[in-house]
Design a protein around this motif. Structure first.
Motif, PDB file in Angstrom:
ATOM      1  N   MET A 288      31.463  30.423  19.540  1.00  0.00           N
ATOM      2  CA  MET A 288      31.261  31.711  20.192  1.00  0.00           C
ATOM      3  C   MET A 288      30.521  31.480  21.503  1.00  0.00           C
ATOM      4  O   MET A 288      29.748  30.529  21.635  1.00  0.00           O
ATOM      5  CB  MET A 288      30.472  32.676  19.301  1.00  0.00           C
ATOM      6  N   GLU A 289      30.738  32.377  22.467  1.00  0.00           N
ATOM      7  CA  GLU A 289      30.106  32.268  23.768  1.00  0.00           C
ATOM      8  C   GLU A 289      29.398  33.570  24.116  1.00  0.00           C
ATOM      9  O   GLU A 289      29.866  34.654  23.773  1.00  0.00           O
ATOM     10  CB  GLU A 289      31.155  31.997  24.867  1.00  0.00           C
ATOM     11  N   SER A 290      28.282  33.447  24.814  1.00  0.00           N
ATOM     12  CA  SER A 290      27.641  34.621  25.383  1.00  0.00           C
ATOM     13  C   SER A 290      28.423  35.047  26.615  1.00  0.00           C
ATOM     14  O   SER A 290      28.887  34.202  27.389  1.00  0.00           O
ATOM     15  CB  SER A 290      26.196  34.282  25.762  1.00  0.00           C
ATOM     16  N   LYS A 291      28.608  36.339  26.818  1.00  0.00           N
ATOM     17  CA  LYS A 291      29.385  36.819  27.951  1.00  0.00           C
ATOM     18  C   LYS A 291      28.642  37.924  28.703  1.00  0.00           C
ATOM     19  O   LYS A 291      27.801  38.633  28.136  1.00  0.00           O
ATOM     20  CB  LYS A 291      30.769  37.315  27.511  1.00  0.00           C
ATOM     21  N   PRO A 292      28.942  38.081  29.999  1.00  0.00           N
ATOM     22  CA  PRO A 292      28.327  39.178  30.741  1.00  0.00           C
ATOM     23  C   PRO A 292      28.845  40.530  30.290  1.00  0.00           C
ATOM     24  O   PRO A 292      29.937  40.639  29.727  1.00  0.00           O
ATOM     25  CB  PRO A 292      28.716  38.888  32.193  1.00  0.00           C
ATOM     26  N   PHE A 293      28.049  41.560  30.534  1.00  0.00           N
ATOM     27  CA  PHE A 293      28.500  42.935  30.315  1.00  0.00           C
ATOM     28  C   PHE A 293      27.711  43.816  31.288  1.00  0.00           C
ATOM     29  O   PHE A 293      27.354  43.353  32.379  1.00  0.00           O
ATOM     30  CB  PHE A 293      28.366  43.367  28.845  1.00  0.00           C
ATOM     31  N   ALA A 294      27.458  45.052  30.959  1.00  0.00           N
ATOM     32  CA  ALA A 294      26.731  45.933  31.872  1.00  0.00           C
ATOM     33  C   ALA A 294      25.917  46.926  31.057  1.00  0.00           C
ATOM     34  O   ALA A 294      26.292  47.289  29.941  1.00  0.00           O
ATOM     35  CB  ALA A 294      27.701  46.672  32.801  1.00  0.00           C
ATOM     36  N   VAL A 295      24.797  47.349  31.614  1.00  0.00           N
ATOM     37  CA  VAL A 295      23.945  48.349  30.965  1.00  0.00           C
ATOM     38  C   VAL A 295      23.484  49.352  32.016  1.00  0.00           C
ATOM     39  O   VAL A 295      23.505  49.069  33.220  1.00  0.00           O
ATOM     40  CB  VAL A 295      22.726  47.729  30.260  1.00  0.00           C
ATOM     41  N   GLY A 296      23.054  50.513  31.553  1.00  0.00           N
ATOM     42  CA  GLY A 296      22.586  51.520  32.488  1.00  0.00           C
ATOM     43  C   GLY A 296      22.320  52.832  31.800  1.00  0.00           C
ATOM     44  O   GLY A 296      21.696  52.879  30.728  1.00  0.00           O
ATOM     45  N   VAL A 297      22.820  53.914  32.410  1.00  0.00           N
ATOM     46  CA  VAL A 297      22.542  55.264  31.933  1.00  0.00           C
ATOM     47  C   VAL A 297      23.837  56.081  31.964  1.00  0.00           C
ATOM     48  O   VAL A 297      24.835  55.680  32.550  1.00  0.00           O
ATOM     49  CB  VAL A 297      21.494  55.964  32.827  1.00  0.00           C
TER      50      VAL A 297
END
Length: 543
Positions: A288-297
């Motif tokens: 398994m690999e860690s992957k980018p994503f996005a966070v916010g509101v």
């Protein structure tokens, strides 16, 4: 068939005017046309004084001769030959199945994978930790009213997956040379979806329609010999080692009740919020690999303001609630963008773990609430997660721990309710009140300070992004724009690696859909489900 593209008419046109435009483009009479249909429909709102529908039309002529003549002279008039992408499910392979394939998860990926397998005689066994869609809807509404959370059946888990409690958007940027996109839409229509999703440029269903559609798909799976087991949480994989190759092979699964299901083919369509399953898998010999994503509101505006900006002040009511899509970047270079925009929608408490709070957006088919809402999110990478590492845990889980940390802070800041804040108060780092934009929410809310939830680099990027978007949509960064936190589940923080056979490092285990890191939304997840079903079929005979 002939295709006519870039055919434009005022949005108030009649069917007769559209047919006349088709005849004019082809230099033909209506009697020469045996059939025509809309292939694509979008709106051109660049000139607010003259809103236009833009069509791509497919036409069959009464004779092949006239069709050839039209194609010879038609290049200057956006006329060309048309051949629809045809979806082909592969013929069965040569290997015998020892048991039906197991599909874990009934979100779009798992549901469409199981549906396609069932239609072709593979009798899949679909395991879902949550409830059926109708039961789940009552459970979720009870949670919104009381705050009592069911850990296995909620906005994230249950029949239809997280997409059931969303806007039901069906557009995707995934290339469709194999016809999977159209196949997904076709399956939706035969299950009760309106036919306009086949050609609208931004098709959507809405939560109220999705509940009935996914139940229809489930009943069709059962009618073809498949099985569907609700409230069946998979807690372990059963495996064996091959003495000759040292490969690990899946042999089945164990559930929370202790019951075991056996199969050499297991589709892992667990969704992006199955954190307990990710932790279980991290202890297996699974890459398994860690992957980018996005966070916010989430940000809410009056839908009337968005309509005026997108369509102008005199737009006819039949155009409905206007959507938008925004992209930009902060001074630090991080991407800032809108995500999962819900016209005429609601901000929903989408929590699935105790003591943690996440929000999402939802619309009903009518999109008729007074507010528009969208996630405004900032890209994050594995470098950002490193500070959240927990001793004794694999680094691949860092992104998940990062999400949990933000959600714990959101739960605390909102005192178990959705924390909300006017944009002016967000900029001034203070708790304020409610202004002109009153929340349209599912679940209780509380005025709070969202800056206490997110790291400084994210709040700075969000503020810069909002101000930049105000130059594209005047009023977007108005004082009363209402923020809700925290939008933490835009996509999976983990990718389960698979090879060209779509299998993981545990042979016979097929990572699939958004939770496995191979999709982003209802349609792309469903398309990935079809892709995995095709691969299984290409290897094994049906029963």
């Amino acid at each position: 068939m002939i295709q006519i593209s870039q055919l434009k008419l005022p949005v108030s046109h009649t069917r007769e005017q559209l047919l006349h435009k088709i005849e004019k483009a082809l230099h033909a009479r209506s009697s020469d046309i045996s059939e025509w249909r809309i292939l694509k429909k979008s709106i051109d709102a660049r000139d607010k004084s003259q809103l236009l529908f833009v069509y791509t039309i497919g036409v069959s002529m009464s004779s092949k001769k006239s069709e050839r003549q039209i194609l010879i002279r038609g290049g200057k008039n956006h006329v060309s030959a048309y051949s629809a992408p045809q979806y082909h499910f592969p013929e069965g392979g040569s290997r015998e199945l020892s048991a039906p394939p197991i599909v874990i998860g009934s979100g779009p990926a798992g549901l469409f994978c199981a549906w396609e397998l069932a239609m072709h005689g593979y009798r899949p066994v679909l395991l879902e930790r949550g409830q059926s869609a109708s039961e789940r809807r009552l459970t979720v509404e009870h949670f919104w009213e009381t705050g009592e959370l069911d850990l296995n059946s909620n906005v994230q888990f249950g029949e239809g997956g997280a997409g059931t409690f969303s806007d039901g958007k069906l557009n995707t940027v995934v290339k469709d040379k194999f016809g999977r996109n159209h196949e997904v839409l076709r399956i939706f229509v035969q299950a009760g979806a309106p036919e306009n999703i086949l050609y609208d440029s931004k098709p959507h269903l809405g939560t109220d329609l999705l509940v009935h559609i996914v139940e229809t798909l489930r009943n069709q799976i059962i009618s073809k010999g498949g099985e569907v087991h609700f409230q069946t949480n998979v807690t372990d994989l059963l495996t064996r080692a091959d003495a000759l190759t040292d490969e690990i092979h899946v042999t089945g699964v164990r559930t929370a009740s202790g019951r075991e299901f056996y199969s050499d083919n297991v589709v892992l369509a667990i969704g992006h919020s199955a954190r307990d399953t990710f932790e279980m898998l991290s202890g297996k010999q699974l890459l398994m690999e860690s992957k980018p994503f996005a966070v916010g509101v989430r940000v809410e505006h009056l839908q009337s303001m968005i309509n005026r900006d997108q369509y102008g002040p005199d737009a006819p009511d039949f155009l409905g609630a206007a959507p938008y899509k925004l992209t930009g970047s902060s001074e630090s270079g991080r991407g800032v963008y809108s995500f999962c925009m819900c016209p005429g929608g609601y901000v929903v408490n989408a929590s699935s773990e105790p003591g943690k709070l996440a929000v999402n957006g939802m619309s009903y088919h009518a999109r008729d609430s007074r507010n528009a809402n969208s996630a405004i999110v900032v890209s994050v990478t594995p470098d950002d997660f490193r500070a959240y590492h927990q001793d004794g845990k694999p680094e691949v889980l860092n992104g998940m721990f990062f999400q949990r940390s933000l959600e714990s802070l959101a739960f605390r800041e909102g005192q178990s309710r959705i924390p909300v804040q006017r944009f002016e108060d967000f900029r001034k780092n203070r708790v304020g009140g409610i202004g002109a934009v009153e929340p349209c929410s599912k679940g209780g809310f509380r005025c709070a300070n969202i800056r206490n939830i997110l790291p400084d680099y994210l709040t700075e990027s969000l503020e810069q992004g909002m101000l930049g978007f105000d130059r594209k949509i005047p009023g977007f960064a108005g004082d009363d724009a209402l923020l809700s936190g925290v939008e933490s589940r835009t996509s999976s923080p983990i990718r389960i690696v698979r090879d060209e056979t779509l299998q993981s490092t545990i042979r016979g285990l097929y990572p699939c859909g958004e939770g496995a890191g191979y999709a982003g939304g209802i349609t792309s997840a469903a398309m990935d489900g079809l892709k995995v079903a095709e691969k299984i079929s290409s290897i094994y005979k049906a029963f």
